[in-house]
Design a protein around this motif. Structure first.
Motif, PDB file in Angstrom:
ATOM      1  N   ASN A 177       1.256 -31.535  25.550  1.00 18.72           N
ATOM      2  CA  ASN A 177       0.704 -32.615  26.355  1.00 18.72           C
ATOM      3  C   ASN A 177       1.820 -33.579  26.765  1.00 18.72           C
ATOM      4  O   ASN A 177       2.612 -34.017  25.928  1.00 18.72           O
ATOM      5  CB  ASN A 177      -0.354 -33.389  25.571  1.00 18.72           C
ATOM      6  CG  ASN A 177      -1.504 -32.503  25.151  1.00 18.72           C
ATOM      7  OD1 ASN A 177      -2.085 -31.799  25.983  1.00 18.72           O
ATOM      8  ND2 ASN A 177      -1.846 -32.513  23.873  1.00 18.72           N
ATOM      9  N   ARG A 178       1.874 -33.913  28.046  1.00 19.84           N
ATOM     10  CA  ARG A 178       2.913 -34.793  28.580  1.00 19.84           C
ATOM     11  C   ARG A 178       2.281 -36.123  28.980  1.00 19.84           C
ATOM     12  O   ARG A 178       1.202 -36.162  29.587  1.00 19.84           O
ATOM     13  CB  ARG A 178       3.585 -34.141  29.787  1.00 19.84           C
ATOM     14  CG  ARG A 178       4.877 -34.802  30.222  1.00 19.84           C
ATOM     15  CD  ARG A 178       5.620 -33.898  31.194  1.00 19.84           C
ATOM     16  NE  ARG A 178       4.930 -33.815  32.474  1.00 19.84           N
ATOM     17  CZ  ARG A 178       5.343 -34.433  33.585  1.00 19.84           C
ATOM     18  NH1 ARG A 178       6.439 -35.159  33.562  1.00 19.84           N
ATOM     19  NH2 ARG A 178       4.678 -34.288  34.707  1.00 19.84           N
ATOM     20  N   TYR A 179       2.945 -37.219  28.645  1.00 15.76           N
ATOM     21  CA  TYR A 179       2.408 -38.552  28.905  1.00 15.76           C
ATOM     22  C   TYR A 179       3.385 -39.368  29.747  1.00 15.76           C
ATOM     23  O   TYR A 179       4.587 -39.399  29.472  1.00 15.76           O
ATOM     24  CB  TYR A 179       2.170 -39.304  27.585  1.00 15.76           C
ATOM     25  CG  TYR A 179       1.200 -38.602  26.662  1.00 15.76           C
ATOM     26  CD1 TYR A 179      -0.175 -38.792  26.780  1.00 15.76           C
ATOM     27  CD2 TYR A 179       1.665 -37.740  25.673  1.00 15.76           C
ATOM     28  CE1 TYR A 179      -1.064 -38.135  25.935  1.00 15.76           C
ATOM     29  CE2 TYR A 179       0.782 -37.084  24.825  1.00 15.76           C
ATOM     30  CZ  TYR A 179      -0.580 -37.284  24.957  1.00 15.76           C
ATOM     31  OH  TYR A 179      -1.445 -36.645  24.111  1.00 15.76           O
ATOM     32  N   ALA A 212      -8.505 -47.076  26.166  1.00 17.74           N
ATOM     33  CA  ALA A 212      -7.229 -46.474  25.782  1.00 17.74           C
ATOM     34  C   ALA A 212      -7.354 -44.963  25.652  1.00 17.74           C
ATOM     35  O   ALA A 212      -6.453 -44.209  26.054  1.00 17.74           O
ATOM     36  CB  ALA A 212      -6.735 -47.078  24.475  1.00 17.74           C
ATOM     37  N   THR A 213      -8.455 -44.494  25.097  1.00 18.48           N
ATOM     38  CA  THR A 213      -8.686 -43.059  24.955  1.00 18.48           C
ATOM     39  C   THR A 213      -8.732 -42.380  26.317  1.00 18.48           C
ATOM     40  O   THR A 213      -8.173 -41.295  26.515  1.00 18.48           O
ATOM     41  CB  THR A 213      -9.988 -42.804  24.183  1.00 18.48           C
ATOM     42  OG1 THR A 213      -9.878 -43.372  22.872  1.00 18.48           O
ATOM     43  CG2 THR A 213     -10.279 -41.320  24.067  1.00 18.48           C
ATOM     44  N   ALA A 214      -9.388 -43.032  27.278  1.00 23.94           N
ATOM     45  CA  ALA A 214      -9.464 -42.471  28.629  1.00 23.94           C
ATOM     46  C   ALA A 214      -8.079 -42.383  29.256  1.00 23.94           C
ATOM     47  O   ALA A 214      -7.758 -41.401  29.941  1.00 23.94           O
ATOM     48  CB  ALA A 214     -10.391 -43.323  29.495  1.00 23.94           C
ATOM     49  N   CYS A 215      -7.255 -43.398  29.043  1.00 28.55           N
ATOM     50  CA  CYS A 215      -5.880 -43.359  29.556  1.00 28.55           C
ATOM     51  C   CYS A 215      -5.127 -42.158  28.992  1.00 28.55           C
ATOM     52  O   CYS A 215      -4.491 -41.391  29.738  1.00 28.55           O
ATOM     53  CB  CYS A 215      -5.140 -44.641  29.183  1.00 28.55           C
ATOM     54  SG  CYS A 215      -5.608 -46.123  30.107  1.00 28.55           S
ATOM     55  N   LYS A 216      -5.188 -41.991  27.687  1.00 29.71           N
ATOM     56  CA  LYS A 216      -4.424 -40.928  27.034  1.00 29.71           C
ATOM     57  C   LYS A 216      -4.910 -39.547  27.454  1.00 29.71           C
ATOM     58  O   LYS A 216      -4.114 -38.630  27.644  1.00 29.71           O
ATOM     59  CB  LYS A 216      -4.498 -41.097  25.518  1.00 29.71           C
ATOM     60  CG  LYS A 216      -3.794 -42.346  25.020  1.00 29.71           C
ATOM     61  CD  LYS A 216      -4.049 -42.627  23.552  1.00 29.71           C
ATOM     62  CE  LYS A 216      -3.449 -43.948  23.115  1.00 29.71           C
ATOM     63  NZ  LYS A 216      -3.759 -44.270  21.702  1.00 29.71           N
ATOM     64  N   LYS A 217      -6.214 -39.402  27.626  1.00 28.65           N
ATOM     65  CA  LYS A 217      -6.747 -38.117  28.060  1.00 28.65           C
ATOM     66  C   LYS A 217      -6.247 -37.750  29.456  1.00 28.65           C
ATOM     67  O   LYS A 217      -6.106 -36.566  29.796  1.00 28.65           O
ATOM     68  CB  LYS A 217      -8.274 -38.139  28.034  1.00 28.65           C
ATOM     69  CG  LYS A 217      -8.861 -38.045  26.635  1.00 28.65           C
ATOM     70  CD  LYS A 217     -10.382 -38.000  26.678  1.00 28.65           C
ATOM     71  CE  LYS A 217     -10.966 -37.817  25.278  1.00 28.65           C
ATOM     72  NZ  LYS A 217     -12.458 -37.812  25.284  1.00 28.65           N
ATOM     73  N   ARG A 247      -4.027 -43.025  37.420  1.00 31.31           N
ATOM     74  CA  ARG A 247      -4.640 -42.715  36.124  1.00 31.31           C
ATOM     75  C   ARG A 247      -5.275 -43.962  35.510  1.00 31.31           C
ATOM     76  O   ARG A 247      -6.329 -43.883  34.881  1.00 31.31           O
ATOM     77  CB  ARG A 247      -3.586 -42.118  35.192  1.00 31.31           C
ATOM     78  CG  ARG A 247      -3.041 -40.795  35.687  1.00 31.31           C
ATOM     79  CD  ARG A 247      -1.956 -40.224  34.775  1.00 31.31           C
ATOM     80  NE  ARG A 247      -1.363 -39.024  35.369  1.00 31.31           N
ATOM     81  CZ  ARG A 247      -0.462 -38.267  34.765  1.00 31.31           C
ATOM     82  NH1 ARG A 247      -0.037 -38.593  33.552  1.00 31.31           N
ATOM     83  NH2 ARG A 247       0.023 -37.201  35.373  1.00 31.31           N
ATOM     84  N   LEU A 248      -4.629 -45.106  35.706  1.00 25.55           N
ATOM     85  CA  LEU A 248      -5.199 -46.367  35.235  1.00 25.55           C
ATOM     86  C   LEU A 248      -6.503 -46.666  35.960  1.00 25.55           C
ATOM     87  O   LEU A 248      -7.477 -47.146  35.353  1.00 25.55           O
ATOM     88  CB  LEU A 248      -4.180 -47.488  35.470  1.00 25.55           C
ATOM     89  CG  LEU A 248      -4.530 -48.880  34.947  1.00 25.55           C
ATOM     90  CD1 LEU A 248      -4.702 -48.879  33.435  1.00 25.55           C
ATOM     91  CD2 LEU A 248      -3.441 -49.877  35.353  1.00 25.55           C
ATOM     92  N   ASP A 249      -6.546 -46.383  37.241  1.00 26.60           N
ATOM     93  CA  ASP A 249      -7.747 -46.580  38.049  1.00 26.60           C
ATOM     94  C   ASP A 249      -8.930 -45.829  37.440  1.00 26.60           C
ATOM     95  O   ASP A 249     -10.030 -46.377  37.260  1.00 26.60           O
ATOM     96  CB  ASP A 249      -7.457 -46.074  39.464  1.00 26.60           C
ATOM     97  CG  ASP A 249      -8.585 -46.334  40.451  1.00 26.60           C
ATOM     98  OD1 ASP A 249      -9.531 -47.077  40.117  1.00 26.60           O
ATOM     99  OD2 ASP A 249      -8.507 -45.792  41.576  1.00 26.60           O
TER     100      ASP A 249
END
Length: 462
Positions: free
Chosen positions: A60-62, A412-417, A448-450
């Motif tokens: 997984n890449r962030y 935060a979970t939604a961001c990471k996903k 992604r933040l959106d």
């Protein structure tokens, strides 16, 4: 800009979950993590990083919108800085601080060249908290006074004096109540403690409050006032025009040392080498760390005015550290500052804030009721998330934990996903990527933040 900052996709290795599991197991068996209940955390095992990205052992890449802890101002693994550290390790890996060492002298010269005004003497520490500790010690010895004034909604470090200076809840467990620290309210118009409705009102009332606090405490008892030039972890609240100049005038009038904490804002983060440049203010002492070498090797310090340096011209300064001005850290700093100048990273951060991050975040605020306010400059932004846009009730209560923090946890979970690693603190998310992140990468992060803000919107009252 650093052309290597955009190559993370090709650098991401194939998945290796077995190694990741072993790294995680060793961590859980032996590493004691800061600011954490040890049995309630699940740290991500990181396999590598480059530029504005990092990745785990599952492939997984962030996209990192945190810059580590707001310190990788030139991104991860910049090859020029890595090479400088390697070269220094081969030539002179370490040496005691009492000696003149070329790379130490050069780091000090380059820092002094960039600090505002005549802050030309540099005392090196291992990080920001130690820089604050020593700045306070210098101020007390210089003035012969015991008290330090600092703001609520601030963070100055986790060591003994620095944690007492801190104005957020991390102070509470270690607050001795006898450290000679007095807190006051700094300006913050969106949640004004002074019932102000304009920046001019907020500035005037905040300065009057500070003046009154000094009067009640006794000016002759106060050694220093310390402020983050733009408070970081507490919410990126840019002070209104005239405020820092007003604090400077108050300090001058009462013989109080003015300390600016630029540990987070220094070295390009706000689109200037130091945030003080935005306000045309020169402090007596300036603390720095983090971005001085992008966090590649621990380094911090205090930039010192001639008047305070003269106090210790023939009188020994009673402080020091074994690793003060460590050659590897200083080599990283020299290389980082040269890279930032050559690649115009400070200018890029200013451009990014003005043309991509600022407009993009304000556009998101116009579509998401959970965004109460957008604040920031350069590569240094915060979204104040709210449960009720009309009353400005925070999305979660102050210092919430457990179930009370469910909305921010879900966000935060939604961001990471989505592959975005967010900086989340209380009811805010901060947008603090590497200062040399590309426009395309920044826009990718905003997209992604959106999507994640749709989750936060679900907690807004109707």
């Amino acid at each position: 800009m650093n052309p290597h900052a955009t190559n993370a996709a090709s650098a991401t290795p194939s998945a290796d979950p077995a190694t990741g599991a072993a790294v995680k197991a060793a961590d859980r068996a032996h590493v004691f993590h800061s600011w954490s209940a040890q049995e309630l955390i699940d740290p991500l095992a990181v396999a590598g990083a480059e530029g504005a990205y990092f990745w785990d052992y599952d492939g997984n890449r962030y996209l990192d919108f945190t810059s580590g802890l707001v310190f990788t101002n030139i991104g991860y693994q910049h090859p020029t800085v890595v090479a400088a550290i390697q070269e220094q390790a081969g030539r002179l890996a370490t040496f005691a601080p009492a000696f003149a060492v070329d790379v130490r002298s050069e780091a000090a010269r380059l820092i002094a060249e960039r600090t505002p005004g005549d802050l030309d003497k540099i005392f090196f520490t291992n990080g920001g908290a130690e820089a604050v500790e020593n700045a306070v010690r210098m101020a007390r010895l210089h003035t012969g006074r015991p008290k330090i004034l600092s703001a609520y909604r601030s963070y100055h470090g986790g060591t003994s004096t620095a944690i007492n200076l801190t104005g957020d809840p991390r102070r509470w467990a270690s607050d001795s109540g006898t450290a000679g620290v007095v807190h006051f309210h700094a300006p913050f118009l969106y949640r004004s403690p002074f019932y102000a409705t304009t920046e001019a009102e907020e500035c005037a009332r905040a300065l009057a409050h500070l003046e009154a606090t000094i009067g009640f405490e006794g000016p002759a008892t106060i050694a220093a006032i310390i402020l983050e030039t733009i408070p970081g972890t507490a919410g990126i609240m840019t002070p209104p025009p005239g405020y820092l100049a007003g604090v400077r005038e108050i300090c001058d009038r009462h013989g109080i040392v003015f300390v600016l904490d630029e540990v987070m804002t220094g070295f390009g983060r706000t689109g200037k080498w130091f945030a003080a440049e935005h306000f045309d203010v020169v402090p007596d002492l300036l603390t720095f760390a983090k971005g001085v070498n992008s966090g590649y090797v621990p380094l911090g310090g205090v930039a010192i005015s001639p008047e305070i340096a003269d106090t210790f011209a023939t009188r020994p300064y009673p402080g020091g550290l074994t690793y003060s001005g460590h050659p590897l850290a200083c080599a990283a700093a020299v290389s980082t500052m040269r890279v930032m100048a050559e690649e115009k990273i400070v200018e890029h951060a200013a451009h990014l804030g003005a043309t991509v991050l600022g407009p993009g975040l304000r556009e998101l605020a116009g579509r998401h009721p959970s965004v109460g306010e957008v604040r920031g400059t350069g590569a240094f932004w915060a979204l104040d998330l709210v449960r009720d846009p009309e009353t400005r009730e925070p999305l979660v209560p102050y210092n919430a934990s457990g179930g009370a923090n469910a909305a921010m946890t879900a966000f935060a979970t939604a961001c990471k996903k989505s592959g975005l690693w967010p900086f989340v603190n209380m009811n805010r998310t901060h947008v603090v990527p590497a200062c040399n992140i590309t426009e395309a990468e920044a826009k990718e992060g905003l997209a992604r933040l959106d999507a994640a803000l749709e989750v936060a919107d679900g907690y807004v009252v109707e």
